[in-house]
Write an enzyme that holds these catalytic residues in place. Structure first.
Site, PDB file in Angstrom:
ATOM      1  N   GLU A  66       1.769  -4.431   6.916  1.00 22.71           N
ATOM      2  CA  GLU A  66       2.747  -3.359   7.127  1.00 22.71           C
ATOM      3  C   GLU A  66       4.101  -3.930   6.757  1.00 22.71           C
ATOM      4  O   GLU A  66       4.531  -4.942   7.307  1.00 22.71           O
ATOM      5  CB  GLU A  66       2.710  -2.900   8.590  1.00 22.71           C
ATOM      6  CG  GLU A  66       3.427  -1.576   8.822  1.00 22.71           C
ATOM      7  CD  GLU A  66       4.906  -1.743   9.083  1.00 22.71           C
ATOM      8  OE1 GLU A  66       5.690  -1.530   8.117  1.00 22.71           O
ATOM      9  OE2 GLU A  66       5.276  -2.094  10.194  1.00 22.71           O
ATOM     10  N   CYS A 116      10.955  -0.794  11.598  1.00 24.33           N
ATOM     11  CA  CYS A 116      10.491  -0.397  10.265  1.00 24.33           C
ATOM     12  C   CYS A 116      10.408   1.116  10.150  1.00 24.33           C
ATOM     13  O   CYS A 116      10.454   1.668   9.054  1.00 24.33           O
ATOM     14  CB  CYS A 116       9.147  -1.039   9.950  1.00 24.33           C
ATOM     15  SG  CYS A 116       7.891  -0.744  11.204  1.00 24.33           S
TER      16      CYS A 116
END
Length: 824
Positions: free
Chosen positions: A584, A618
């Site tokens: 990720e 994020c």
């Protein structure tokens, strides 16, 4: 003038009445910080009360959401005990009968009013946020504070009528109701107690129950009618709400004026219930998601539900957090060593974890692995992993359950550690611990599906099974911004599927990483299965390339993630498997605000998504794409909202904006602020001369940004928002999809057409509509993106465990010399 309007049983009445919602006096009104709220609200409320006293006006403090109830009561009572206002007799407090706490609150309020020694008003209403309270508390896993049944609310209201009238010597009772029975009860109780009609005031809304309003006046009672005043368009919400109330199936107004019910039916007392549902006697997990309590499901382990976040409106929760902060602060500089000695002739360096808010404070000192340590750690994991892989899946699941229990027990201490090590505020730190618990509970339940062979096909003469086996050793490389939740998810998934793990936490958060390892060990994880390997990036590179590591789970930057994928593609001598990478890698996330959006919600959603944890998520919003028709008004409100957020140390509960993680992060933000001045028009910039410490940077908002600008394309990881103006929704969607990332995105809109289009055309891993874009919940919003935001299945979703196993199909011919057991 009517004597009834000019005076009541306690004396003259002001003609002017003003209602105030305390949340309107402070944009950061939040029960997590009662003292800070009191200081801000009281500073604005004192001049209003002085003006009311000077002009002979009455003031009512309205009640709002349940989360703010105790804070509202506390602020009002504290302020009215100040010498200047203690004798002021024309202040009222509203209380809501649909709350289970209200009867207790009213009794405490009456005792306080007697102790204060001056008259005050109590305004009894039913409550206007039933749907909101019910839904949000169910979503959060908190006990629902409102009665589930209207009859229970009515019964509470009726219990309070005589109680309030009984204390008429110190209060001015006011009853807001359109219910014929309640009006009659107020009159009957007033008469039964031998009180004058002027003791009780009845209150109604303009345009509702007008025949009943006339009857009240004819009976000699004072009636106050609340009427909306202002612009038509904002007032439409009021009108729609009244329409819904008038036409709802349970509406007393509908029954009184549109139905054909007899008078005795309208005056029938509320039907009381003896059910335990909604009283707190049934476990919380059975009150959620519509689960009905029964002997069957009471005896079984419940299905997965998210660990509730801490409700910091509760004084007990705030005290526990303060105590945990004091405990963690009292043990600075903790020393953590690796579990095996360094290679012969080598001395390990150390990682020093510092408090981002006060970099001079050392949180811990951790021995850092040298590259040569990697081989030893992997060898130990390989050796320990053999017996772990052979262990029944139920035993591995039990270890995760025990680890989850340990995290629950240590919840506040772990959250406090995150406050000091990575600069998270109270709620962000608490949510990180809750998510870690979620991963443990969710993945252990998901393992049930994979633990037993899956029968494929039902034809006679053959037996086909799909079985899943562990891959071996998993390298887990985790980030610092979610220092417990993300590594817990990756480590738990690898362990429960039977793999061993070499865990390298970020060099910026090794102490929290070690706390996770300690919990697993205490939960009964055998020695060697989980290797703790903190270190600098070189140790991580050596781990990724190791031939005995077939799976790499990584969360971090795009640059590092792509390098890991490239390194994993190279086959090392002795390597027997193609490496699988789960990565990720971040995002450049956008929220679209169209011209139908509720701007109050949109501003709040963008602020929370852009400034939550200083933009160091994020999933954070770093682009706002706003349609031309509302661009200027939206930006104006957004700037003022961002400016009002309080910056300070994260251990202070009222802090809305804490520090960046370190000086490297600060410099990156400063570099992008210089770019912002070249590419766009900054409408809000941080005041770098006034900040609480070297790692603090205030919010920045930059308009006139175009999709090709660096500010619209590159991940900054800080409180910097690029605002793009779109001429229409087509262009807004094009702008949103114009980056190499595809992690999260959001839309604020009341247009069904635009919402439908966004669901199909806004191409991100997690799309949020009419809410903020951070805070994905395990099991409900599995998390992960596409394009260069990452590769692999969504964390917290049903496919995630499959990345840590290999599947084998076992096919047996069961036909024996022409005979089959299935047919015999």
């Amino acid at each position: 003038p009517s004597p009834l309007l000019e005076a009541d049983h306690l004396g003259p009445l002001p003609r002017t009445q003003v209602s105030i919602k305390l949340s309107a006096l402070d944009s950061q009104f939040d029960p997590i910080d009662p003292e800070g709220c009191y200081a801000a609200v009281a500073a604005r409320l004192r001049p209003l009360l002085r003006a009311a006293m000077q002009h002979g006006a009455a003031v009512t403090f309205d009640m709002e959401h349940y989360e703010w109830k105790d804070l509202t009561l506390w602020i009002a009572q504290r302020l009215l005990m100040e010498e200047e206002f203690r004798a002021y007799p024309f202040v009222s407090l509203a209380v809501q009968a649909y709350l289970k706490d209200t009867e207790r609150d009213v009794r405490e309020l009456l005792a306080w009013a007697e102790a204060r020694g001056a008259p005050m008003g109590v305004r009894l209403v039913k409550g206007a946020y039933w749907d909101y309270e019910t839904i949000t508390h169910c979503q959060r896993g908190w006990p629902v504070p409102v009665f589930a049944r209207k009859d229970d609310t009515d019964a509470c209201y009726e219990r309070l009528i005589p109680l309030l009238l009984e204390h008429h010597a110190v209060i001015r009772p006011a009853f807001g109701t359109h219910n014929l029975r309640h009006v009659a009860m107020v009159m009957a109780e007033t008469e039964r107690k031998g009180l004058a009609t002027k003791v009780a005031e009845l209150q109604m809304l303009y345009g509702m129950a007008e025949p009943l309003q006339a009857a009240i006046v004819d009976a000699g009672y004072r009636l106050r009618v609340y009427a909306p005043v202002g612009d038509l368009i904002p007032g439409m919400a009021y009108l729609v709400r009244r329409l819904l109330e008038n036409t709802a199936n349970e509406s007393i107004l509908r029954r009184q004026f549109l139905g054909n019910q007899r008078l005795d039916e309208l005056l029938k007392p509320p039907a009381l219930t003896h059910s335990d549902v909604g009283t707190g006697l049934i476990p919380a997990h059975l009150q959620k998601e519509g689960v009905n309590p029964s002997p069957t499901n009471l005896g079984l382990e419940p299905e997965f539900t998210n660990e509730p976040h801490t409700d910091f409106s509760r004084a007990e929760a705030r005290e526990r957090m303060r105590a945990a902060l004091a405990t963690v602060r009292a043990t600075p500089g903790r020393r953590i060593e690796l579990t095996f000695p360094p290679p012969r002739g080598l001395t390990r360096p150390t990682l020093t974890a510092r408090n981002p808010a006060r970099p001079e404070e050392v949180v811990g000192v951790v021995s850092a692995a040298v590259p040569e340590d990697v081989d030893e750690a992997v060898a130990r994991a390989v050796a320990g992993g053999r017996s772990w892989a052979a262990m029944p899946a139920s035993d591995r699941m039990a270890v995760l359950a025990k680890a989850a229990d340990l995290l629950r027990q240590r919840r506040f201490e772990l959250a406090a550690l995150e406050v000091f090590e990575v600069g998270k505020g109270w709620r962000d730190a608490d949510a990180d611990v809750a998510e870690a618990i979620d991963f443990l509970e969710y993945y252990r339940r998901q393992m049930r599906r994979l633990a037993e062979p899956i029968r494929l096909g039902t034809l006679p003469g053959e037996l086909n099974h799909l079985v899943y086996r562990p891959r071996g050793v998993v390298a887990v490389l985790s980030p610092w911004n979610f220092p417990l939740a993300i590594p817990t998810g990756m480590v738990a998934a690898a362990l429960v599927t039977g793999n061993a793990v070499v865990f390298k936490p970020s060099e910026r958060s090794p102490v929290t990483g070690h706390a996770l390892v300690a919990a697993f060990r205490e939960a009964g994880l055998p020695d060697g299965v989980l290797q703790f390997l903190p270190g600098e990036p070189e140790a991580g590179r050596r781990l990724v390339a190791h031939p005995d590591v077939p799976v790499i789970a990584f969360t971090g930057s795009k640059a590092v993630g792509l390098q890991i994928i490239a390194d994993a593609a190279r086959v090392s001598p002795g390597q027997r498997e193609v490496k699988k990478v789960v990565a990720e890698m971040g995002g450049k996330n956008a929220i679209i605000v169209d011209d139908t959006a509720d701007l109050d919600e949109a501003v709040a959603g963008v602020i929370a998504s852009f400034l939550g944890y200083q933009g160091q998520k994020c999933s954070a919003c770093s682009r706002a794409i706003v349609l031309d028709a509302i661009h200027d008004s939206f930006v104006e409100r957004l700037v003022e909202a961002a400016r009002s957020v309080r910056m300070g140390p994260p251990e202070e509960p009222g802090t809305g904006l804490g520090p960046l993680i370190d000086q490297r992060a600060v410099q990156k933000v400063l570099d992008y602020l210089a770019i912002a001045k070249q590419e766009g028009t900054p409408v809000l910039l941080p005041d770098l001369a006034r900040r609480p410490g070297p790692n603090f940077v205030g919010p920045a908002i930059v308009t006139n940004i175009r999709p090709e600008h660096r500010l619209a394309r590159e991940e900054i990881f800080g409180p910097v928002l690029a605002v793009l103006r779109a001429r229409d929704f087509d262009q807004a969607l094009a702008f949103a999809n114009a980056t190499e990332y595809a992690l999260t995105g959001g839309l604020f809109s009341r247009s069904p057409r635009n919402i439908a289009r966004a669901r199909e055309e806004f191409l991100v891993g997690n799309l949020y509509i009419n809410r903020g874009i951070t805070g994905a919940l395990v099991g409900r919003q599995p998390f992960g993106g596409g394009r260069l935001s990452g590769i692999g299945a969504k964390a917290g979703g049903p496919d995630y465990l499959l990345q840590f196993v290999s599947g084998s199909v076992l096919s047996e011919n069961t036909l024996r010399r022409g005979f089959s057991p299935e047919l015999s």
